[in-house]
Design an enzyme around this catalytic site. Structure first.
Site, mmCIF file in Angstrom:
data_model
loop_
_atom_site.group_PDB
_atom_site.id
_atom_site.type_symbol
_atom_site.label_atom_id
_atom_site.label_comp_id
_atom_site.label_asym_id
_atom_site.label_seq_id
_atom_site.Cartn_x
_atom_site.Cartn_y
_atom_site.Cartn_z
ATOM 1 N N GLU A 162 -6.086 -22.971 48.644
ATOM 2 C CA GLU A 162 -4.958 -22.490 48.656
ATOM 3 C C GLU A 162 -5.296 -20.807 50.054
ATOM 4 O OE1 GLU A 162 -2.719 -22.088 45.213
ATOM 5 O OE2 GLU A 162 -2.565 -24.172 45.221
ATOM 6 N N GLU A 270 -2.036 -32.884 43.647
ATOM 7 C CA GLU A 270 -1.637 -32.830 42.347
ATOM 8 C C GLU A 270 -0.146 -33.054 41.906
ATOM 9 O OE1 GLU A 270 -2.364 -27.710 42.356
ATOM 10 O OE2 GLU A 270 -4.175 -28.356 43.022
ATOM 11 N N ASP A 272 4.131 -33.461 41.644
ATOM 12 C CA ASP A 272 4.645 -34.317 40.841
ATOM 13 C C ASP A 272 5.799 -33.603 41.716
ATOM 14 O OD1 ASP A 272 4.623 -30.583 41.342
ATOM 15 O OD2 ASP A 272 3.880 -30.626 38.966
HETATM 16 O O1 G2I Z 1 0.347 -23.629 39.819
HETATM 17 C C1 G2I Z 1 0.172 -25.280 40.097
HETATM 18 C C2 G2I Z 1 -0.975 -25.215 40.538
HETATM 19 C C3 G2I Z 1 -1.583 -25.277 41.535
HETATM 20 N N1 G2I Z 1 -2.369 -25.622 42.511
HETATM 21 C C4 G2I Z 1 -3.648 -24.903 41.969
HETATM 22 C C5 G2I Z 1 -3.537 -25.966 40.388
HETATM 23 O O2 G2I Z 1 -4.455 -25.265 39.948
HETATM 24 C C6 G2I Z 1 -2.236 -24.836 39.961
HETATM 25 O O3 G2I Z 1 -2.446 -25.304 38.143
HETATM 26 C C7 G2I Z 1 -1.614 -24.597 37.518
HETATM 27 C C8 G2I Z 1 -2.295 -25.135 35.755
HETATM 28 O O4 G2I Z 1 -1.725 -25.746 36.022
HETATM 29 C C9 G2I Z 1 -1.616 -23.723 35.278
HETATM 30 O O5 G2I Z 1 -1.920 -24.433 33.506
HETATM 31 O O6 G2I Z 1 -2.600 -23.511 37.535
HETATM 32 C C10 G2I Z 1 -2.188 -21.973 36.773
HETATM 33 C C11 G2I Z 1 -2.176 -21.218 37.200
HETATM 34 O O7 G2I Z 1 -2.379 -20.751 38.241
HETATM 35 C C12 G2I Z 1 -2.085 -23.128 35.334
HETATM 36 O O8 G2I Z 1 -1.369 -21.533 34.702
HETATM 37 C C13 G2I Z 1 -2.174 -20.808 33.582
HETATM 38 C C14 G2I Z 1 -1.422 -19.401 33.131
HETATM 39 O O9 G2I Z 1 -1.639 -19.103 34.220
HETATM 40 C C15 G2I Z 1 -2.752 -18.968 32.214
HETATM 41 O O10 G2I Z 1 -1.854 -18.127 31.250
HETATM 42 C C16 G2I Z 1 -2.780 -20.309 30.883
HETATM 43 O O11 G2I Z 1 -3.463 -19.668 29.867
HETATM 44 O O12 G2I Z 1 -2.303 -21.788 32.844
HETATM 45 C C17 G2I Z 1 -3.242 -21.268 31.533
HETATM 46 C C18 G2I Z 1 -3.595 -22.579 29.893
HETATM 47 O O13 G2I Z 1 -2.685 -22.735 29.766
#
Ligand code: G2I
Length: 448
Positions: A162, A270, A272
């Site tokens: 990104e 990724e 969805d």
């Molecule tokens: O945002 C969707 C994806 C966009 N591209 C990069 C990916 O790495 C990203 O994945 C998401 C995860 O699916 C989420 O699970 O990235 C987020 C963070 O930028 C993730 O969220 C985080 C929360 O922000 C945290 O508060 C939490 O502790 O997930 C963590 C684990 O549940």
């Protein structure tokens, strides 16, 4: 791959009409035969993978693990291999949760995509406050340590995630990493290559699906520049987070093909799609077909298993419902994978049919693939041997020819078109609505 009776019969019929080499080409172009019953098995028929993001804290959930083990052959750690997870304190590495996912995947015979070595988000606190050469060195050290630790276990790394800005600039996103100098991305790739020479190294981003978007063009120019200067990049990841405000673009196949033509693999990393029912299913089908239509699109990963596992669960964007049941979207992806061709790029392959005229003379009709879209493809036929030709083009259900050019065409049935010269040219073309069936039409040529 097994041949069904019907396809054997079809091949036999074609073989009796055409030269041996042409018959071989026709077999290669037939759709994957026999329906596989899982996403991974269906993708494997064309040499691709089908993966999912996995969260370490769900590996004790038997419904979750049951679907994971059954359906997927590639795994991405959703959060556990990011910078904050793997280096919570500077130079103190933590691989416990990442290892849980990698070990589970490998014990089940699945491969792993590493995500992500360098990103402006989910940096550990100590890194967020750094700048200049201290930050650059910390980033390079992180990449070296993490990629070395996992060396030999990772199919592909998202080396940089990104880094491009949204909107119309087509340029880099501002971030602490970007402020260390524009060459931070290539420095990251070189460090990753040195640490794990056998992993494929990817640039990964979102909103890069529509070919006409400035962000897509910006990333394209970077990859083109890296390839021309020998910066080690092997693949580009398209995150593919879609919803009604950001739908699957109709030119998705073009985007994937244009990147692939730079000499990199492309992967949907990724996926969805928010929504439900047949509208969601159709969009999933379109994305799957776009990947299948590009030979260097090596696989698709969805960003979670059940809707309730999603980072945006309220949008119900995944292939399984909260109870783990298959959704319509699942069925559409599975059937698209089962009818995929194995992805042949436009105009790279041809097949020839030759029919001798009993009265002497003969003609040869050569088929070339043209442009492909989610719902249709173009084909072109070139005839040699005579100017007085008649070519019969037969498509197979549910295919339908919806347009022709440079020929005068008549129809024997919905599936069989007879083409004759229109003027002095010996080349004509047509468009086929494929309905999920990407197989090539059969040709026969006679002197008319
Ligand atoms: O945002 C969707 C994806 C966009 N591209 C990069 C990916 O790495 C990203 O994945 C998401 C995860 O699916 C989420 O699970 O990235 C987020 C963070 O930028 C993730 O969220 C985080 C929360 O922000 C945290 O508060 C939490 O502790 O997930 C963590 C684990 O549940």
């Amino acid at each position: 791959m097994t041949l069904t009776a019907k396809s054997v019969a079809r091949v036999a019929l074609v073989s009796s009409l055409v030269a041996a080499t042409a018959a071989a080409a026709v077999i290669a172009a037939s759709p994957a035969m026999g329906a596989a019953s899982t996403l991974a098995a269906a993708a494997q028929q064309s040499g691709r993978y089908f993966g999912t993001a996995v969260a370490a804290n769900k590996l004790g959930d038997s419904t979750y693990v049951g679907i994971l083990n059954r359906e997927f052959d590639m795994v991405t750690a959703e959060n556990e291999m990011k910078m904050d997870a793997t280096e919570p304190n500077q130079n103190q590495f933590s691989f416990g949760n990442g290892d849980r996912i990698v070990n589970h995947a490998r014990n089940q015979g699945k491969r792993v995509r590493g995500h992500a070595l360098a990103w402006h988000q989910q940096q550990p606190g100590w890194m967020q406050n750094m700048s200049g050469s201290a930050l650059r060195n910390a980033m390079l050290n992180h990449i070296t340590q993490v990629a070395t630790y996992y060396r030999g276990k990772i199919y592909a790394w998202d080396v940089v995630n990104e880094a491009y800005a949204d909107g119309s600039s087509g340029g880099r996103r501002d971030s602490n990493l970007q402020r260390t100098g524009n060459d931070w991305i290539e420095a990251a790739f070189r460090a990753a290559r040195a640490a794990d020479p056998n992993a494929k190294l990817c640039y990964n981003d979102y909103n890069t699906d529509n070919w006409s978007h400035a962000k897509t063009q910006g990333v394209y120019r970077m990859v083109q520049d890296f390839k021309s200067r020998g910066v080690p990049i092997d693949c580009v990841g398209f995150q593919a987070h879609f919803n009604s405000g950001n739908p699957v673009p109709s030119n998705y196949h073009t985007t994937l093909q244009n990147f692939a033509s730079l000499g990199v693999d492309v992967q949907i990393t990724e996926l969805d799609i928010e929504g439900s029912g047949s509208s969601q299913a159709q969009q999933y089908q379109g994305v799957t077909q776009a990947c299948l239509a590009v030979s260097r699109c090596t696989g698709i990963t969805v960003w979670g298993i059940r809707d309730s596992d999603s980072w945006r669960a309220s949008g119900t964007p995944l292939l399984f419902d909260n109870s783990g049941n298959k959704k319509a979207a699942y069925n559409s992806v599975l059937s698209a994978l089962n009818s995929g061709t194995g992805g042949t790029d436009p105009t790279t392959t041809t097949t020839t049919t030759t029919t001798s005229n009993p009265g002497g003379g003969g003609c040869t009709a050569t088929y070339s693939e043209g442009q492909k879209w989610n719902d249709r493809f173009n084909g072109q036929v070139t005839v040699s041997g005579t100017d007085n030709w008649v070519v019969t083009v037969t498509v197979s259900s549910p295919q339908r020819i919806i347009a022709t050019w440079n020929t005068s065409a008549t129809w024997e049935s919905a599936d069989v078109m007879t083409a004759r010269p229109n003027g002095s040219g010996n080349t004509f073309g047509f468009t086929v609505m494929h309905g999920g069936n990407w197989s090539w039409p059969s040709l026969s040529c006679r002197v008319g």
